[in-house]
Motif scaffolding. Structure first.
Motif, PDB file in Angstrom:
ATOM      1  N   TYR A 221       0.858  -1.186   0.000  1.00 40.71           N
ATOM      2  CA  TYR A 221       0.000   0.000   0.000  1.00 40.71           C
ATOM      3  C   TYR A 221       0.888   1.228   0.000  1.00 40.71           C
ATOM      4  N   HIS A 222       0.500   2.223  -0.799  1.00 40.48           N
ATOM      5  CA  HIS A 222       1.285   3.451  -0.940  1.00 40.48           C
ATOM      6  C   HIS A 222       2.740   3.151  -1.308  1.00 40.48           C
ATOM      7  N   GLY A 223       2.935   2.111  -2.132  1.00 38.21           N
ATOM      8  CA  GLY A 223       4.267   1.813  -2.641  1.00 38.21           C
ATOM      9  C   GLY A 223       5.195   1.133  -1.660  1.00 38.21           C
ATOM     10  N   LYS A 224       4.685   0.766  -0.484  1.00 35.76           N
ATOM     11  CA  LYS A 224       5.510   0.150   0.554  1.00 35.76           C
ATOM     12  C   LYS A 224       4.962  -1.227   0.944  1.00 35.76           C
ATOM     13  N   VAL A 225       5.861  -2.098   1.410  1.00 34.83           N
ATOM     14  CA  VAL A 225       5.421  -3.330   2.050  1.00 34.83           C
ATOM     15  C   VAL A 225       4.970  -2.966   3.460  1.00 34.83           C
ATOM     16  N   GLN A 226       3.657  -2.971   3.681  1.00 36.04           N
ATOM     17  CA  GLN A 226       3.101  -2.537   4.958  1.00 36.04           C
ATOM     18  C   GLN A 226       3.026  -3.669   5.984  1.00 36.04           C
ATOM     19  N   TRP A 227       2.983  -4.908   5.487  1.00 34.72           N
ATOM     20  CA  TRP A 227       2.888  -6.057   6.390  1.00 34.72           C
ATOM     21  C   TRP A 227       3.206  -7.310   5.593  1.00 34.72           C
ATOM     22  N   GLN A 228       3.809  -8.307   6.252  1.00 31.78           N
ATOM     23  CA  GLN A 228       3.928  -9.630   5.660  1.00 31.78           C
ATOM     24  C   GLN A 228       3.925 -10.673   6.764  1.00 31.78           C
ATOM     25  N   GLY A 229       3.382 -11.823   6.446  1.00 31.44           N
ATOM     26  CA  GLY A 229       3.306 -12.890   7.440  1.00 31.44           C
ATOM     27  C   GLY A 229       2.674 -14.128   6.845  1.00 31.44           C
ATOM     28  N   LYS A 230       2.553 -15.161   7.655  1.00 33.93           N
ATOM     29  CA  LYS A 230       1.917 -16.398   7.222  1.00 33.93           C
ATOM     30  C   LYS A 230       0.431 -16.148   6.955  1.00 33.93           C
ATOM     31  N   VAL A 231      -0.146 -16.956   6.048  1.00 34.75           N
ATOM     32  CA  VAL A 231      -1.513 -16.692   5.645  1.00 34.75           C
ATOM     33  C   VAL A 231      -2.477 -16.771   6.830  1.00 34.75           C
ATOM     34  N   HIS A 232      -2.240 -17.675   7.786  1.00 34.67           N
ATOM     35  CA  HIS A 232      -3.164 -17.783   8.921  1.00 34.67           C
ATOM     36  C   HIS A 232      -3.083 -16.566   9.843  1.00 34.67           C
ATOM     37  N   GLU A 233      -2.006 -15.797   9.733  1.00 41.65           N
ATOM     38  CA  GLU A 233      -1.832 -14.628  10.597  1.00 41.65           C
ATOM     39  C   GLU A 233      -2.680 -13.432  10.165  1.00 41.65           C
ATOM     40  N   VAL A 234      -3.295 -13.496   8.964  1.00 38.24           N
ATOM     41  CA  VAL A 234      -4.141 -12.373   8.546  1.00 38.24           C
ATOM     42  C   VAL A 234      -5.349 -12.239   9.466  1.00 38.24           C
ATOM     43  N   ASP A 235      -5.707 -13.313  10.156  1.00 39.49           N
ATOM     44  CA  ASP A 235      -6.869 -13.270  11.049  1.00 39.49           C
ATOM     45  C   ASP A 235      -6.521 -12.809  12.458  1.00 39.49           C
ATOM     46  N   THR A 236      -5.225 -12.740  12.787  1.00 38.29           N
ATOM     47  CA  THR A 236      -4.832 -12.386  14.149  1.00 38.29           C
ATOM     48  C   THR A 236      -3.968 -11.132  14.226  1.00 38.29           C
ATOM     49  N   THR A 237      -3.519 -10.626  13.066  1.00 39.54           N
ATOM     50  CA  THR A 237      -2.657  -9.451  13.098  1.00 39.54           C
ATOM     51  C   THR A 237      -3.416  -8.221  13.584  1.00 39.54           C
ATOM     52  N   ASP A 238      -2.673  -7.324  14.227  1.00 38.12           N
ATOM     53  CA  ASP A 238      -3.250  -6.046  14.649  1.00 38.12           C
ATOM     54  C   ASP A 238      -3.059  -4.968  13.595  1.00 38.12           C
ATOM     55  N   ASN A 239      -2.409  -5.294  12.474  1.00 38.57           N
ATOM     56  CA  ASN A 239      -2.181  -4.286  11.438  1.00 38.57           C
ATOM     57  C   ASN A 239      -3.526  -3.779  10.918  1.00 38.57           C
ATOM     58  N   PRO A 240      -3.800  -2.478  11.067  1.00 41.47           N
ATOM     59  CA  PRO A 240      -5.131  -1.961  10.707  1.00 41.47           C
ATOM     60  C   PRO A 240      -5.437  -2.062   9.221  1.00 41.47           C
ATOM     61  N   MET A 241      -4.404  -1.995   8.367  1.00 45.64           N
ATOM     62  CA  MET A 241      -4.653  -2.090   6.928  1.00 45.64           C
ATOM     63  C   MET A 241      -5.093  -3.497   6.547  1.00 45.64           C
ATOM     64  N   VAL A 242      -4.421  -4.486   7.093  1.00 43.37           N
ATOM     65  CA  VAL A 242      -4.780  -5.877   6.802  1.00 43.37           C
ATOM     66  C   VAL A 242      -6.178  -6.182   7.331  1.00 43.37           C
ATOM     67  N   ARG A 243      -6.462  -5.704   8.516  1.00 45.40           N
ATOM     68  CA  ARG A 243      -7.785  -5.952   9.106  1.00 45.40           C
ATOM     69  C   ARG A 243      -8.875  -5.293   8.265  1.00 45.40           C
ATOM     70  N   GLN A 244      -8.625  -4.076   7.799  1.00 45.48           N
ATOM     71  CA  GLN A 244      -9.614  -3.391   6.973  1.00 45.48           C
ATOM     72  C   GLN A 244      -9.797  -4.112   5.638  1.00 45.48           C
TER      73      GLN A 244
END
Length: 258
Positions: A221-244
């Motif tokens: 997002y916005h030309g940057k890697v904002q988050w990366q992780g295992k696929v199952h972590e998309v449900d537990t991350t606190d990163n607001p962009m991923v959650r949105q």
């Protein structure tokens, strides 16, 4: 630590005044299944094209199997075979399915036409389309055209095993498909990895495709890697962009542009 198949170091790419990728670093390792996700227009397909050697970055360095790439892929011989499945399949409408799948071998090998036809039929059978050799792309459904493009991407000259794709790049392979057709494509992606080995990178917006085909997720997002992780972590991350993104909410740090 295993050496990456592909490494971005400070990669920047702009189109006019629009900065698409902004000094990003990214590593892709052998055997990985990576999904690059994020809102539209954030550089996901551009990153794929840079990896494929179709588009040069404005600045930064691309390493393929530890070797720095200079220019685009056609300027050099690289120690890594890369195949790409484009979003719209990118088949030649004037050629038959068999001619499309065997195009590389017809143009750049000394194999006899009969041998190429046999290899093409093997690839078409691999993707579940054994009886369409003589059809034209216009006669196929969207899902069938996608599968034909998969067969073309994994085609290799048996006399040059070093050219076999070790990395496949998928640009929105399930876009525009109904849920059942999407499931067929998602299963095929995994099956091809099991058959051929290697790694793949997929750009996608589809939740089911992300969850069924990826081991690791990279969020741009916005030309940057904002988050990366295992696929199952998309449900537990606190990163607001991923959650949105995964909640499909209009409220959050991702700006709704249209």
């Amino acid at each position: 630590m295993t050496e990456p198949l592909v490494a971005f170091r400070g990669i920047t790419k702009s189109f006019g005044n629009n900065v698409i990728l902004d000094e990003i670093d990214l590593d892709i390792y052998p055997g990985e299944a990576v999904a690059i996700i994020g809102p539209s227009g954030t550089g996901k397909s551009t990153a794929l094209r840079i990896i494929a050697g179709l588009t040069p970055p404005d600045s930064g360095e691309v390493y393929i199997n530890g070797k720095k790439r200079l220019g685009v892929a056609e300027d050099q011989t690289e120690a890594l075979g890369i195949g790409m499945v484009f979003q719209q399949a990118a088949l030649f409408d004037s050629l038959t399915v068999g001619e499309n799948v065997g195009f590389l071998l017809y143009q750049h090998s000394n194999l006899k036409p009969r041998h190429i036809r046999d290899l093409v039929r093997e690839r078409l059978e691999m993707v579940g389309l054994p009886d369409i050799f003589d059809r034209y792309p216009a006669e196929l459904s969207g899902g069938m055209r996608k599968r034909v493009s998969f067969a073309r991407a994994v085609m290799a000259n048996p006399e040059r095993p070093e050219d076999r794709p070790e990395l496949l790049l998928y640009d929105e392979p399930t876009a525009g498909l109904d849920p059942i057709a999407s499931t067929v494509i998602e299963d095929l992606v995994r099956e091809l990895q099991q058959i051929n080995g290697g790694s793949y990178i997929m750009v996608t917006h589809q939740d089911s495709t992300i969850r069924r085909t990826a081991d690791r997720v990279v969020f741009l997002y916005h030309g940057k890697v904002q988050w990366q992780g295992k696929v199952h972590e998309v449900d537990t991350t606190d990163n607001p962009m991923v959650r949105q993104f995964f909640s499909s909410s209009i409220d959050g740090p991702i700006q709704v542009t249209g």
